[in-house]
Write an enzyme that holds these catalytic residues in place. Structure first.
Site, mmCIF file in Angstrom:
data_model
loop_
_atom_site.group_PDB
_atom_site.id
_atom_site.type_symbol
_atom_site.label_atom_id
_atom_site.label_comp_id
_atom_site.label_asym_id
_atom_site.label_seq_id
_atom_site.Cartn_x
_atom_site.Cartn_y
_atom_site.Cartn_z
ATOM 1 N N GLU A 57 -4.140 2.177 -7.456
ATOM 2 C CA GLU A 57 -4.498 3.139 -6.448
ATOM 3 C C GLU A 57 -3.467 4.171 -6.715
ATOM 4 O O GLU A 57 -2.456 4.454 -6.099
ATOM 5 C CB GLU A 57 -4.292 2.427 -5.094
ATOM 6 C CG GLU A 57 -4.958 1.553 -4.442
ATOM 7 C CD GLU A 57 -5.393 1.439 -3.058
ATOM 8 O OE1 GLU A 57 -6.480 1.425 -2.823
ATOM 9 O OE2 GLU A 57 -4.621 1.364 -2.424
ATOM 10 N N HIS A 94 0.976 -1.232 0.051
ATOM 11 C CA HIS A 94 -0.002 0.042 0.091
ATOM 12 C C HIS A 94 0.816 1.186 0.016
ATOM 13 O O HIS A 94 1.989 1.306 0.702
ATOM 14 C CB HIS A 94 -0.794 0.007 1.156
ATOM 15 C CG HIS A 94 -1.836 1.059 1.111
ATOM 16 N ND1 HIS A 94 -1.693 2.332 1.605
ATOM 17 C CD2 HIS A 94 -3.200 0.936 1.098
ATOM 18 C CE1 HIS A 94 -2.858 2.864 1.496
ATOM 19 N NE2 HIS A 94 -3.804 2.038 0.972
HETATM 20 P P1 PGA Z 1 -9.712 6.052 0.598
HETATM 21 O O1 PGA Z 1 -8.401 5.161 0.777
HETATM 22 O O2 PGA Z 1 -10.702 5.181 0.018
HETATM 23 O O3 PGA Z 1 -9.719 6.609 1.878
HETATM 24 O O4 PGA Z 1 -9.041 6.994 -0.453
HETATM 25 C C1 PGA Z 1 -8.003 4.190 -0.186
HETATM 26 C C2 PGA Z 1 -6.799 3.246 0.328
HETATM 27 O O5 PGA Z 1 -6.099 3.869 1.036
HETATM 28 O O6 PGA Z 1 -6.688 1.944 -0.331
#
Ligand code: PGA
Length: 243
Positions: A162, A87
């Protein structure tokens, strides 16, 4: 249409076990993976009946003198099935492609489902989608480098795209651009690693209002939810969205 996979990444929330149990009860749907902080894994695992249990990290060694780390075997023993790996919030704290690769390898060797997170920062994306693709391809190549060498089974590999600038920002990427990136990721996986069936998820400011726009695209197999996974009512809308 196939049910989409929804990952609830609670990050370092909530603050107590009691609240974790309450939140888990509210988010117990069959297409959901709940990834609580390590101390709450067991109790969340005991609470849920339909959802699956996920962890936010893993360490690659099996056991021993590795203070603060947690192994695949330990996670499996409390019912964990999915592992979030790489992540961007962990990458920001110093996680490298080398350690991410070892973690992905450890998870796949143990038959756990590895959710590998990739995505570009704004400094890259502002130069355009082509620059973002190049960045993501580079991450995939490094993060999965040992897959071929060890002939690891990749049926359990999931990629979460992401874009770093969209996480927790209240500004999601455009569905059309995510579709383009999802197709690109599938092509890279196929061409470089002969991986064909990986699910591609999107994460970054997905909320009840915009979830449908992502999940009704066939190329997007699900969503990774941070902030909205701490809001049970909103999360229910996300997890049960009709597409
Ligand atoms: P968020 O986070 O939905 O708060 O943007 C997504 C993530 O960190 O995977």
């Amino acid at each position: 249409m196939k049910k989409k996979l929804i990952i609830a990444n609670w990050k370092m929330n909530p603050v107590s076990e009691k609240e974790a149990v309450k939140l888990a009860r509210a988010e117990d749907f069959s297409n959901v993976v709940i990834a609580p902080p390590f101390p709450f894994l067991s109790v969340v695992g005991q609470t849920i009946e339909k959802a699956a249990l996920g962890s936010q990290d893993i360490f690659w060694e099996k056991k021993g003198a590795f203070t603060g780390e947690v192994s695949a075997g330990q996670l499996k023993s409390v019912g964990v099935k999915y592992i979030i790996i790489g992540h961007s919030e962990r990458r920001m704290l110093g996680e490298t492609d080398v350690t991410i690769n070892k973690k992905a390898e450890a998870a796949l060797k143990e038959d756990l489902r590895a959710i590998l997170c990739v995505g570009e920062p704004w400094s890259v994306r502002k130069r355009g989608i082509a620059a973002a693709k190049k960045f993501v391809k580079n991450q995939l190549q490094k993060d999965l480098i040992s897959i071929k060498k060890y002939k690891l089974k990749t049926k359990n590999l999931i990629i979460a795209y992401e874009p770093v600038w969209a996480i927790g920002a209240g500004r999601a990427d455009k569905p059309a651009e995510v579709v383009e990136m999802a197709k690109f990721i599938k092509a890279v996986l196929n061409f470089k690693f002969t991986i064909q069936n990986s699910k591609i998820l999107y994460g970054g400011s997905v909320i009840a209002k915009n979830v449908k726009a992502f999940l009704n695209r066939t190329e997007i197999d699900g969503a990774l939810i941070g902030g909205a996974s701490l809001r049970p009512k909103e999360f229910r809308t996300i997890a049960t969205v009709n597409i």
